[in-house]
Design an enzyme around this catalytic site. Structure first.
Site, PDB file in Angstrom:
ATOM      1  N   LEU A 144       4.398  23.120  34.994  1.00  0.00           N
ATOM      2  CA  LEU A 144       3.270  23.231  34.068  1.00  0.00           C
ATOM      3  C   LEU A 144       2.028  22.606  34.670  1.00  0.00           C
ATOM      4  CD1 LEU A 144       1.844  23.569  31.269  1.00  0.00           C
ATOM      5  CD2 LEU A 144       2.889  21.377  30.624  1.00  0.00           C
ATOM      6  N   SER A 145       0.907  23.296  34.612  1.00  0.00           N
ATOM      7  CA  SER A 145      -0.406  22.778  34.983  1.00  0.00           C
ATOM      8  C   SER A 145      -0.386  22.291  36.436  1.00  0.00           C
ATOM      9  CB  SER A 145      -0.824  21.687  33.995  1.00  0.00           C
ATOM     10  OG  SER A 145      -2.177  21.350  34.139  1.00  0.00           O
ATOM     11  N   ALA A 146      -0.615  20.983  36.678  1.00  0.00           N
ATOM     12  CA  ALA A 146      -0.529  20.482  38.047  1.00  0.00           C
ATOM     13  C   ALA A 146       0.864  20.716  38.619  1.00  0.00           C
ATOM     14  CB  ALA A 146      -0.869  18.995  38.089  1.00  0.00           C
ATOM     15  N   ILE A 171       3.332  27.902  34.767  1.00  0.00           N
ATOM     16  CA  ILE A 171       2.742  27.852  33.436  1.00  0.00           C
ATOM     17  C   ILE A 171       1.387  27.156  33.536  1.00  0.00           C
ATOM     18  CG2 ILE A 171       3.065  27.126  31.041  1.00  0.00           C
ATOM     19  CD1 ILE A 171       6.080  26.855  31.663  1.00  0.00           C
TER      20      ILE A 171
END
Length: 382
Positions: free
Chosen positions: A148-150, A172
């Site tokens: 997710l994200s980073a 994601i």
């Protein structure tokens, strides 16, 4: 070029927004066990794993990378990955960032030394995978990575730098490998500004290793109202990976189910090899449902379990997601943006998907110290 005062203002705002957000398993039980002695660990990461009781040999391994301000235990609690591992029969590995590397616990996806094969954080994660596969006699042909994200951006770099290790990945609200190589670029790319051309993205992927195929399959997830990572980054990811899979610009099929629009690219055999899942109205985070996970900061209950759907896409779960039909989907319309598919054409953001610039802060005094303090506060400098 953006004024440095504007950059500092946005760094400060990011740090303020991240304060007090998810840092652990909260009220849930930590189901993970520490992973020790997995190699020389050049990226100085921690690791945890979850192996269901009586797991037979030759089962899959799923590697999960948390987002900024999150921990492995907290992400597992909210996403439900270990509960699904019990149901479906696979092992889990959770690499985890340390504050000594990044004060906000972000994986350093924008630092070249951490995203090059046999170097930094990607090398540490590769060492963890080897340790867990050997310790539990897992199936090397069924290793997958999600983030997710980073963590999503770092998952993209794992798939790029070690494609021979993975059968599939899921990103994601993440970014394409090689899209940023320093802090200012990282902020620009997150906002959807200055994304590399499609040919540059595909070259970054091919040059990340000497691999010549087969390539992992990829599931991409993105909220249309994400104000942290602009939705055009999902297009950039699809464009980056279509090249190695020799896929056309337009998806083979598109299906709309409530808030979810799923675009699917297929191999000649009909197997889905890339999918982009756009969730209307969703902000920055991973989609979860109460039947498997639980809502929290950046873990958004929107009636769709990305955990369950991703596992079904990979084929590691026998439980088909309710949004993943058995029958063939409808042929694609022009719903997919063509901006991501033309060689040499910039991947421009949609204006409504990009957050408005923040008001500039006053010019700081002691410029060098102020800049460094701001970068450290935002978790973007060691």
């Amino acid at each position: 070029m953006r004024k440095i005062s504007d950059t500092i203002a946005r760094l400060a705002a990011l740090h303020a927004r991240s304060a007090g957000e998810l840092s652990g398993a909260e009220s849930g039980q930590n189901r993970l066990r520490p992973l020790n002695e997995f190699g020389f660990n050049p990226g100085a990461l921690k690791g945890s794993c979850y192996v269901p009781k009586n797991l037979p040999d030759s089962c899959p391994l799923v590697v999960v990378l948390h987002g900024c301000t999150q921990t492995a235990a907290g992400y597992d609690h909210h996403s439900g990955w270990s509960r699904l591992a019990d149901e479906a029969g696979f092992a889990l590995l959770y690499p985890e960032q340390q504050r000594g590397n990044n004060p906000n616990l972000c994986f350093n996806w924008f630092i070249p030394g951490d995203t090059q094969r046999h170097s930094g954080e990607v090398a540490s994660i590769r060492q963890m995978i080897e340790r867990v596969v050997l310790a539990h006699s897992l199936d090397r042909a069924r290793v997958f990575v999600s983030g997710l994200s980073a963590g999503g951006a770092m998952a993209a770099s794992m798939l790029a730098t070690y494609p021979e290790v993975f059968a599939g990945g899921a990103i994601i609200a993440g970014l394409a490998h090689g899209s940023a190589t320093n802090v200012p670029e990282a902020f620009d790319r997150m906002r959807g500004h200055g994304l590399p051309l499609e040919m540059q993205l595909q070259r970054s992927l091919r040059e990340a290793s000497d691999h010549d195929g087969p390539w992992p399959k990829l599931s991409i997830w993105q909220g249309t109202d994400d104000r942290t990572v602009a939705p055009c980054n999902a297009e950039a990811l699809a464009a980056q990976w279509r090249g190695v899979h020799h896929l056309s610009e337009e998806p083979a099929s598109t299906r709309v189910s409530g808030a979810l629009t799923r675009h699917v690219w297929r191999k000649a055999s009909g197997e889905a090899i890339i999918e982009v899942n756009m969730i209307a109205g969703m902000g920055h985070g991973a989609p979860v449902t109460a039947d498997l996970g639980t809502a929290g900061p950046f873990m958004l209950d929107v009636g769709i379990s990305s955990t369950r759907e991703i596992a079904a896409f990979w084929g590691v779960s026998n439980l088909e997601g309710q949004l993943r039909p058995q029958a063939s989907e409808h042929p694609s319309s022009k719903a997919w943006s063509p901006r991501a598919g033309q060689p040499g054409k910039a991947l421009a953001p949609q204006p409504t998907a990009v957050p408005r610039p923040r008001s500039p802060a006053p010019e700081p005094s002691g410029a060098q110290k102020t800049i460094e303090d701001a970068l450290r506060a935002a978790g973007l400098m060691r």
